[in-house]
Design a protein around this motif. Structure first.
Motif, PDB file in Angstrom:
ATOM      1  N   TRP A   1      10.109  11.634  -2.876  1.00 25.69           N
ATOM      2  CA  TRP A   1       9.398  11.594  -1.688  1.00 25.69           C
ATOM      3  C   TRP A   1      10.563  11.874  -0.420  1.00 25.69           C
TER       4      TRP A   1
ATOM      5  N   ASP B   1       0.761  -1.268  -0.037  1.00 31.88           N
ATOM      6  CA  ASP B   1      -0.033  -0.183  -0.161  1.00 31.88           C
ATOM      7  C   ASP B   1       0.730   1.320  -0.068  1.00 31.88           C
TER       8      ASP B   1
ATOM      9  N   PRO C   1      -8.768   2.620   2.040  1.00 33.76           N
ATOM     10  CA  PRO C   1      -8.439   3.978   2.632  1.00 33.76           C
ATOM     11  C   PRO C   1      -9.595   4.835   2.890  1.00 33.76           C
TER      12      PRO C   1
ATOM     13  N   PRO D   1       4.773   3.792  -7.105  1.00 32.54           N
ATOM     14  CA  PRO D   1       3.826   2.860  -8.117  1.00 32.54           C
ATOM     15  C   PRO D   1       4.738   2.338  -8.993  1.00 32.54           C
TER      16      PRO D   1
ATOM     17  N   ARG E   1      -1.469   4.139   6.905  1.00 30.24           N
ATOM     18  CA  ARG E   1      -1.939   2.718   6.579  1.00 30.24           C
ATOM     19  C   ARG E   1      -1.868   1.784   7.757  1.00 30.24           C
TER      20      ARG E   1
ATOM     21  N   VAL F   1       2.619   8.060   5.220  1.00 31.14           N
ATOM     22  CA  VAL F   1       1.821   7.204   4.674  1.00 31.14           C
ATOM     23  C   VAL F   1       1.794   5.780   5.234  1.00 31.14           C
TER      24      VAL F   1
ATOM     25  N   GLU G   1       1.178   4.044  -3.022  1.00 31.53           N
ATOM     26  CA  GLU G   1       0.817   5.521  -2.960  1.00 31.53           C
ATOM     27  C   GLU G   1       2.153   6.134  -3.410  1.00 31.53           C
ATOM     28  N   LEU G   2       3.151   5.944  -3.019  1.00 32.49           N
ATOM     29  CA  LEU G   2       4.413   6.616  -3.075  1.00 32.49           C
ATOM     30  C   LEU G   2       5.186   6.350  -4.496  1.00 32.49           C
TER      31      LEU G   2
END
Length: 164
Positions: free
Chosen positions: A132, A12, A153, A19, A144, A140, A16-17
């Motif tokens: 990032w 996850d 989410p 892919p 999560r 994140v 998000e950061l």
């Protein structure tokens, strides 16, 4: 108590950061957690079936997140073992010497999440890249983990509150 698998949190966070790293996560998912951690911790490059060298892995988010979360899971597992009776502890130690079950993290309270956030920020001094920062990665991860075993989410209890 609901448990969340480390590999699910890694997936996850990476989705998000970063892919573009999901194929790496999927490639690692065929291995058990101990094997993944061993592969990611190796200091020297070796011939890997992943299709690329160690140099390419070092700058990625996946190894950083997976190794940090594995340490978190170990800390909670050790705390659980410390809270058991002496006899049960011996049995658990013998069990842990063999192949351990998938690494998991229990549901955490808001205070535990806040403490974990501070710890992770201390540990993740330099995982930053152009895409990032350490703080984004930790935020994140914490968001999560706050969802626990719920993969939705929208169900997250942590995050910006809706406008009134």
């Amino acid at each position: 108590m609901a448990l969340v698998a480390v590999r699910d949190v890694v997936r996850d966070v990476v989705a998000e950061l970063a892919p573009e790293e999901l194929p790496l996560v999927d490639g690692l998912a065929v291995y058990d957690d101990d094997s993944v951690v061993r592969r990611l911790r190796r200091a020297k490059p070796r011939r890997e079936p992943l299709g690329f060298g160690w140099g390419e892995v070092v700058g990625l988010l996946t190894p950083v997140v997976w190794l940090v979360l594995d340490q978190v899971a170990e800390r909670f597992a050790d705390a659980a073992v410390a809270g058991t009776t002496r006899k049960a502890r011996g049995l658990l130690r013998r069990f842990r010497r063999g192949s351990r079950p998938p690494a998991t993290i229990p549901s955490l309270t808001e205070d535990q999440l806040a403490e974990l956030r501070r710890d992770l920020l201390d540990q993740m001094q330099q995982p930053e890249s152009e895409e990032w920062t350490a703080e984004q990665v930790v935020d994140v991860i914490i968001r999560r983990l706050a969802r626990g075993a719920d993969p939705d989410p929208a169900a997250s209890p942590v995050g910006p509150s809706p406008a009134s």
